[in-house]
Design an enzyme around this catalytic site. Structure first.
Site, PDB file in Angstrom:
ATOM      1  N   GLU A 137     -99.051 101.007  34.403  1.00 54.68           N
ATOM      2  CA  GLU A 137     -98.040  99.917  35.296  1.00 54.68           C
ATOM      3  C   GLU A 137     -96.995 100.571  36.341  1.00 54.68           C
ATOM      4  O   GLU A 137     -96.917 100.457  36.782  1.00 54.68           O
ATOM      5  CB  GLU A 137     -98.654  98.619  34.777  1.00 54.68           C
ATOM      6  CG  GLU A 137     -99.567  97.778  34.946  1.00 54.68           C
ATOM      7  CD  GLU A 137    -100.299  96.880  33.886  1.00 54.68           C
ATOM      8  OE1 GLU A 137    -100.600  95.890  34.519  1.00 54.68           O
ATOM      9  OE2 GLU A 137     -99.419  96.990  32.556  1.00 54.68           O
ATOM     10  N   GLU A 159    -111.492  93.519  36.362  1.00 54.63           N
ATOM     11  CA  GLU A 159    -111.237  92.746  35.172  1.00 54.63           C
ATOM     12  C   GLU A 159    -111.812  91.512  34.587  1.00 54.63           C
ATOM     13  O   GLU A 159    -112.503  91.767  33.756  1.00 54.63           O
ATOM     14  CB  GLU A 159    -109.181  92.911  34.119  1.00 54.63           C
ATOM     15  CG  GLU A 159    -109.002  92.307  33.901  1.00 54.63           C
ATOM     16  CD  GLU A 159    -107.613  92.225  33.099  1.00 54.63           C
ATOM     17  OE1 GLU A 159    -106.566  93.506  33.689  1.00 54.63           O
ATOM     18  OE2 GLU A 159    -107.559  91.345  32.023  1.00 54.63           O
ATOM     19  N   ARG A 169     -95.932  86.602  34.456  1.00 57.90           N
ATOM     20  CA  ARG A 169     -95.813  87.710  34.187  1.00 57.90           C
ATOM     21  C   ARG A 169     -94.312  88.075  34.974  1.00 57.90           C
ATOM     22  O   ARG A 169     -93.469  88.736  34.433  1.00 57.90           O
ATOM     23  CB  ARG A 169     -97.369  88.919  33.973  1.00 57.90           C
ATOM     24  CG  ARG A 169     -96.566  90.363  34.207  1.00 57.90           C
ATOM     25  CD  ARG A 169     -96.957  90.844  33.162  1.00 57.90           C
ATOM     26  NE  ARG A 169     -96.125  91.171  32.324  1.00 57.90           N
ATOM     27  CZ  ARG A 169     -96.651  92.112  31.316  1.00 57.90           C
ATOM     28  NH1 ARG A 169     -97.207  92.767  30.606  1.00 57.90           N
ATOM     29  NH2 ARG A 169     -95.542  93.750  31.208  1.00 57.90           N
TER      30      ARG A 169
END
Ligand SMILES: Cc1cc2nc3c(=O)[nH]c(=O)nc-3n(C[C@H](O)[C@H](O)[C@H](O)COP(=O)(O)OP(=O)(O)OC[C@H]3O[C@@H](n4cnc5c(N)ncnc54)[C@H](O)[C@@H]3O)c2cc1C
Ligand code: FES
Length: 1303
Positions: free
Chosen positions: A1235, A782, A854
């Site tokens: 995920e 990413e 997160r």
């Protein structure tokens, strides 16, 4: 086929390490065979080698690793690659067809290797047993990347008969009952498969049916002379002439030394064809094996002998066979020689301890004569040394029969059972005085306890003359604890565990012998003696049928095969490095830092630049624009300027004509450093130095003080969770092609972030990024892929390519963040949690990258807690920058949540599942970040999971099992997950698409997502097909490119189907709208008629689609706004069994129920669930990154870093997609899938903890205890405290420097 004519040229061109895989790619342009590791550890490079065996008068076929097979060694061999057995345009081989159509290929990078492993097996054995198939796949990484698509059948909530993928693969060979006859619509239809056509099999070239080598072969490379003698005399002559020459048989050791340890052997002697080194003789004493006999042959011969000889004679043979079961993978055993294992003199060799304890005899020979030596402790005088003189060779090995009164066993303990190097390995032999149990002779040999294989001489002599009984056991243990010591800083670490193992393994031997002597071993103690037996795996997949009446051509909701699966199975799918070489193309190799924190004093490239083929070196000063980069904050350099901040920091690059030349020159660049302080490696270091990135985030709800006041109990705890390497099978790769005009450049990149890759300091409009497919990404491509692509682009005056080697990739790219969590939890007597305070520390490495908060959004996992506060510190350390990885902090946040949940249950003595259920969210409750949970399906997932796993019966069975087994214990756990879907940075929640309709009616579709194996392109075609109302065969996706869809968000956060699916839908609707008048005018016409009518009417048949997720945006300061569009839910139940003496565990059962909305494609979604779950199994039970205290990464390849292999899949696995759960927030009522399933593997972790609890109970221990992740054999064994662990206490922390630190 006959390599003699051109191998020399290739060796010259590509260097001394010219192995088969490279020669296929560079010499022949055959790119089907892939390179995943270059060290024999992943199987991606598997090809079939066929060789005529004169003594058997037949051709034998073997799977081998192309990455280790020296090209020069292939004289008289036929090589079959994946291209040779079938093709999409021609005819598929049944193995290729079945692996593709039964959804066995995801990213496809390892698929050719898997195909060839199976093909080679079937060529030798058309009717293999399940065990043969499992053996063929030992240690291979199909789990993560093939996606483990066991066959299941769609049912309307009926279970299909468990059956497995392998059986279907084998269908032409073994008849299995038809899935379709039982149930109406399976995941695929076996009836579609082509029958096996035997005429399709390649014939062994008759000209290669030669008896033996007639003359010596010589090949000269740039730096290496390869000599292949035809006779023993020639070999001995050459060994006299070149005493320092390296012998090479299987090259599984020498190949690794040359590739990874940078060793060069200028003269190589290859004795593979010398008859005396390949013969097998049965004598009165035992069986004599020529030193070049392969381990596969060794196993075959010993198995045959065990079948024929009386049991008492074959104890050593059985022990060798047991070691061979777990020795590497089949591809290695097919080529590795018995002599190679002995002569490598590795302290962790699996065979040497057995040979030493058995007193094997070795015949050594030189021109001067021969001598026979017994293999004892004198044979290895030092680390990787033997007593052979330089002129001597090992001719053969005698493995003796055991005698009456002798008992023998061997043990191997490794981090992973399959295909892994040992932690401790052992051979043990006892002989009793006739008619008694008095010890007459005892030999205890250990590997992994010193620099050489050692014998416990003191212990053995102390026990001579003693009765085999409890007293002897006690003596043996205290003596072994004294004799088998290790310095606390010993290389390899795990010191306490290794010491305990020496005792535990002896105890197993002790009981095994007791049992053989019929000395009344307690029933529950027999569990210590049981040898591991694999049970054949079975699996079930359950999903909901499409509604009755859905049109046949409407593929949404159907298990459509991954659109590239067939090409992936034939090796025709093109990955970045498969792009043919450009004319004058150059290769780039990175120069990286060897220091964690230092200033660069000087860089000397003189030697490197004078080396053959070198064109230029690139450093920070050569970057035309800014050297600063980063995905959000520009806080890192593309190339280090004056300071390095981690080992592996990219300093520069060498560009040369070939990969070998570039790599060799990069090693010759001399850099001097001035080391700086402090060196911060671990989270604890960062806490000490208060080294944190800002801001420190907090999420808080309710009144924490009041919560703790209200609580009946308060407990505090802590937990560390290790990081994880992405281990995408295709490493980072970029091919940069300058266009020669206006700074234009085209970059072919394996990246999840096409747009981010454009940031090269030139206008984005001039740089086109093209991504056809990736061999896996998992978040690792990413942001971290952009550094390499920028360096390659900067160097690209001509086309330049770089595909990182696995060790380079692991060194420079970072992975999942390690986490440390501290918690304080207040709860009621019932188990209801009323207050939680949790602090997370994540190890971000040397730059901020995507280290967001997160984990805070997952601090409560699926539980409703009225008063809660979480704080997240992002630690700045001198490690390579960690980055996004499937789940992205979620799996860490939730694991720590489950840790306090487990503590609460343990401290109250309540079943953990009861406490979990009590605390679980219900419809309409609010999260700590104030988002209301609507359409919650957690309770349905939970109840169904308990039902399909037969939880209550399973729990009862485990209780009985644990009562009856002292040394193995079973554990059970059920764990829920809730995963918010959206990028937490709101602006990223957008996507674009472009659809062209051509006048022949075909449609070219492009969207902003990238295909990395997850099947995004397949799903997008399904969406377009339904929207346009045309068959999916009319729609094509070529690639992702920045000149078709600009400003793309990374393919990440599980949101790509949602975002790009909606954008595709939008583009298609626009087109449909434009076609509508022509449909209305000609309702009986077909698609092509309408398209043509529109074209002639000058209608634009190309449309952009766009989508942005509505109502998103969260403010940390005010704790308001919606961070997520919706939530995915799931529950998993797992059962495991642990070996309390070794710490090994086996995954017995897992049931998963997961809410994917209305699945767009159940086959792909189930693949994601299974793949994600197994990646989680790796995270929580297996994968360990080992860093030195100075920040040097030891684990740089599959040899040391173990990800799950086929054998780690739960023996019994059920995946059920929750039915009737439409999601109104995403395309066609679907849900994200990438995920959420990963965390469900925490059920395995807590099942292990449950089993440990049972083991600790035996030692009178109860209540909460700390178990860090991953739950490795070391941690499991250390937690199962008993009389043996007490004899091996750990060294006092702070009194020594450990070999590796927990980062
Ligand atoms: C992926 C992988 C997994 C592995 N797993 C294991 C494992 O589980 N357990 C384990 O013990 N090992 C393991 N190994 C190590 C290795 O495979 C074995 O040691 C193997 O037996 C070496 O045999 P070879 O023929 O390939 O040796 P080569 O690499 O060809 O040679 C090894 C050494 O032996 C010397 N040699 C070979 N023949 C003679 C001879 N006749 N006389 C004198 N010297 C000789 C060579 O000069 C060289 O020094 C693994 C290796 C790899 C790459
Ligand atoms: S590339 Fe050969 S085994 Fe991995």
């Amino acid at each position: 086929y006959d390599f003699s004519s051109w191998s020399a040229g290739l060796v010259c061109r590509a260097g001394e390490r010219m192995v088969l895989e490279r020669s296929q790619r560079i010499g022949l342009g055959l790119t089907g065979t892939k390179l995943g590791c270059a060290e024999g550890g992943c199987g991606a490079c598997t090809v079939m080698l066929s060789k005529y065996q004169p003594h058997l008068s037949k051709v034998l076929h073997h799977s081998v690793n192309g990455c280790l097979a020296p090209l020069c060694s292939l004289h008289h061999c036929a090589v079959t690659t994946v291209e040779g057995i079938g093709s999409v345009a021609g005819k598929l081989h049944p193995v290729q067809e079945r692996i593709a159509k039964s959804h066995g290929s995801q990213c496809g990078f390892c698929t050719p290797g898997i195909v060839m492993s199976l093909y080679a097996l079937l060529r030798n054995n058309p009717t293999p047993r399940m065990a043969d198939i499992e053996e063929a796949f030992q240690g291979k990484f199909g789990v993560k990347l093939v996606g483990l698509q066991h066959l299941g059948c769609k049912t309307n909530h009926k279970f299909s008969k468990p059956r497995t993928f392998w059986k279907i693969i084998l269908q032409p060979y073994q008849l299995v009952s038809s899935c379709t006859s039982v149930l109406p619509a399976p995941l695929y239809n076996p009836a579609d498969f082509l029958p096996l056509d035997p005429t399709q099999e390649i014939i062994f070239p008759p000209e290669l049916m030669v008896d033996t080598l007639t003359h010596q072969h010589t090949r000269g490379g740039e730096r290496v002379l390869w000599l292949q003698p035809a006779s023993l005399d020639q070999l001995l002559e050459l060994k006299t002439q070149y005493p320092n020459a390296k012998m090479v048989v299987g090259n599984t050791e020498v190949g690794i030394e040359m590739k990874f340890k940078n060793l060069l052997y200028p003269v190589i002697l290859a004795p593979g064809y010398i008859p005396e080194l390949n013969t097998i003789q049965h004598t009165d004493e035992g069986i004599v094996f020529g030193a070049s006999c392969s381990l596969t042959l060794l196993g075959d011969v010993l198995k045959a002998a065990v079948g024929k000889l009386p049991l008492y004679q074959t104890e050593v043979f059985n022990a060798v066979l047991e070691q061979l079961r777990w020795f590497a993978g089949l591809q290695i055993r097919n080529v590795a020689a018995i002599g190679g294992n002995i002569m490598t003199a590795s302290p962790i060799s699996d065979l040497n301890p057995v040979f030493m304890a058995a007193g094997c005899k070795l015949t050594l020979m030189s021109k001067g004569g021969e001598r026979v030596v017994v293999m004892d402790e004198k044979f290895f005088p030092g680390y990787r040394k033997t007593i052979l003189t330089p002129e001597e060779v090992l001719l053969c090995v005698l493995i003796p029969y055991t005698k009456k009164g002798q008992h023998f066993a061997a043990y191997k303990q490794s981090p992973r059972r399959e295909d892994d190097i040992s932690i401790v390995t052992s051979g043990m032999s006892v002989t009793f005085a006739e008619g008694s149990t008095v010890v007459k002779h005892l030999a205890l040999s250990y590997g992994g306890m010193a620099a050489t294989t050692v014998m416990a001489k003191n212990t053995a002599s102390r026990l001579l003359g003693k009765q085999w009984g409890e007293e002897l056991l006690q003596d043996a243990c205290s003596s072994l604890a004294e004799e088998m010591t290790l310095h606390p800083s010993a290389p390899g670490g795990m010191v306490t565990y290794r010491r305990t193992l020496t005792l535990s393994l002896f105890y197993k031997f002790y009981l095994t012998v007791q049992q053989k002597l019929a000395k009344g071993v307690r029933d529950d103690y027999i569990s210590a003696t049981e040898i591991y037996h694999q049970t054949s795996p079975s699996s079930v997949q359950i999903f909901q049928a499409v509604p009755d009446g859905q049109k046949e051509e409407d593929v949404v909701g159907r298990p459509m095969m991954h659109l590239s699966a067939l090409k992936q199975a034939t090796g025709e799918a093109v990955y970045c490095d498969d792009i043919p070489l450009y004319e004058n193309e150059l290769y780039l190799c990175l120069i990286t830092s060897t220091k964690a924190h230092a200033t660069i004093q000087s860089i000397d490239t003189a030697e490197a630049e004078s080396m053959p083929g070198v064109v230029t070196c690139v450093f920070a000063k050569d970057i035309p624009g800014s050297n600063m980069t980063g995905p959000i904050v520009y806080d890192e350099t593309v190339l280090a300027d004056d300071t390095v901040t981690c080992v592996g920091h990219i300093i520069g690059a060498v560009v040369a004509d070939t990969q070998a030349h570039a790599q060799r020159a990069a090693k010759a660049v001399r850099i001097t450093y001035q080391e700086l302080q402090p060196v911060i490696i671990t989270i604890q270091d960062a806490i000490t130095h208060q080294s944190f990135f800002q801001p420190v985030r907090t999420i808080q709800r309710g009144d924490l003080d009041q919560g703790f006041t209200q609580a009946d109990h308060i407990l505090e705890g802590e937990m560390h969770m290790g990081g994880q390497e992405h281990f995408y099978l295709e490493t980072n790769v970029t091919v940069a092609v300058p266009k020669g005009e206006d700074g234009e450049m085209e970059l072919f990149v394996s990246t999840q972030s096409a747009t981010k890759t454009q940031a090269l300091g030139v206008p984005a409009s001039r740089v086109v990024i093209r991504v056809k497919r990736m061999g896996g990404g998992f978040g690792g491509k990413e942001s971290r892929s952009t550094t390499l692509s920028t360096v390659v682009a900067v160097a690209a005056q001509k086309p330049v390519r770089c595909m990182l080697d696995r060790d380079e990739d692991m060194l420079v790219t970072g992975g999942r963040h390690p986490f440390y969590g501290r918690y304080k939890v207040g709860f009621m007597k019932s188990g209801k949690v009323v207050a939680l305070e949790v602090t997370y520390y994540s190890n971000a490495g040397n730059s901020m990258d995507l280290s967001l908060s997160r984990a805070l959004f997952h601090m409560e996992n699926s539980y409703s807690i009225a008063n809660i506060r979480g704080r997240g510190y992002v630690c700045k350390t001198h490690l390579p920058s960690n980055t996004a990885f499937r789940g992205f902090g979620g799996p860490q946040g939730m694991l720590i949540a489950e840790s306090w949940m487990s503590d609460v249950a343990l401290s109250l003595g309540l079943p953990a599942e009861q406490v979990r259920r009590l605390n679980m969210y219900i419809q309409g409750e609010r999260t700590p970040y104030s988002q209301i949970l609507d359409h919650i399906t957690l309770d349905r997932c939970w109840d169904q999971c308990l039902e399909i796993s037969s939880f209550t019966q399973r729990r009862a069975g485990i209780e009985t099992y644990n009562r009856d087994h002292r040394w193995t214990k079973r554990g059970l756990s059920v764990v829920p997950t809730k995963f918010g879907i959206s990028f937490t940075a709101a602006f990223l929640n957008q996507a674009g698409a472009l659809a062209h309709i051509y006048t022949d009616g075909s449609v070219l579709l492009t969207h902003g997502g990238t295909e990395m194996g997850q099947g995004l392109n397949t799903k997008m075609v399904q969406v377009a097909s339904r929207t346009l109302g045309i068959p999916s065969s009319k729609i094509h996706i070529t690639e992702t490119s920045t000149n078709t869809v600009p400003n793309t968000s990374p393919t990440a956060a599980s949101a790509s189907s949602d975002l790009n699916g909606a954008a595709v839908h939008n583009a298609c609707e626009i087109l449909l709208h434009r076609l509508e008048p022509y449909k209305t005018k000609n309702p009986k016409g077909c698609w092509e008629d309408w398209v043509n009518a529109a074209y002639f009417d000058r209608v634009n048949l190309s449309a952009n689609g766009f989508y942005k997720t509505p109502d998103l945006g969260y403010d940390f300061e005010t704790n308001t706004g919606r961070p997520f569009n919706y939530f995915s839910y799931g529950v998993a139940c797992s059962e495991v069994e642990i070996d309390c003496l070794t710490g090994s565990h086996k995954n017995i059962h897992t049931s998963i129920v997961i809410d994917v909305g209305n699945s767009l494609n159940p086959a792909l979604d189930i693949g994601q669930v299974e793949g994600g779950f197994m990646q989680g199994v790796g995270l929580y039970t297996l994968e360990e990154l080992k860093y030195s205290p100075e920040g040097y990464l030891f684990t740089r390849g599959p040899g040391m870093y173990k990800i799950p292999a086929f054998g780690d899949i739960p023996t019994d696995l059920t995946v059920s997609l929750l039915r009737d759960a439409p999601n109104d927030k995403a395309i066609f009522s679907s849900k994200a899938i990438g995920e959420p399933p990963l965390f469900l593997a925490a059920s395995v972790f807590f099942a292990i903890k449950d089993a440990i609890i049972a083991a600790r109970k035996e030692s009178g221990l109860s209540g909460p205890f700390r178990l860090d992740s991953p739950a490795t054999p070391e941690r499991i064994r250390n937690a199962c405290e008993d009389r043996f662990t007490k004899l091996c206490p750990p060294a006092e922390p702070g009194t020594f420097t450990p070999w590796a630190v927990v980062v």
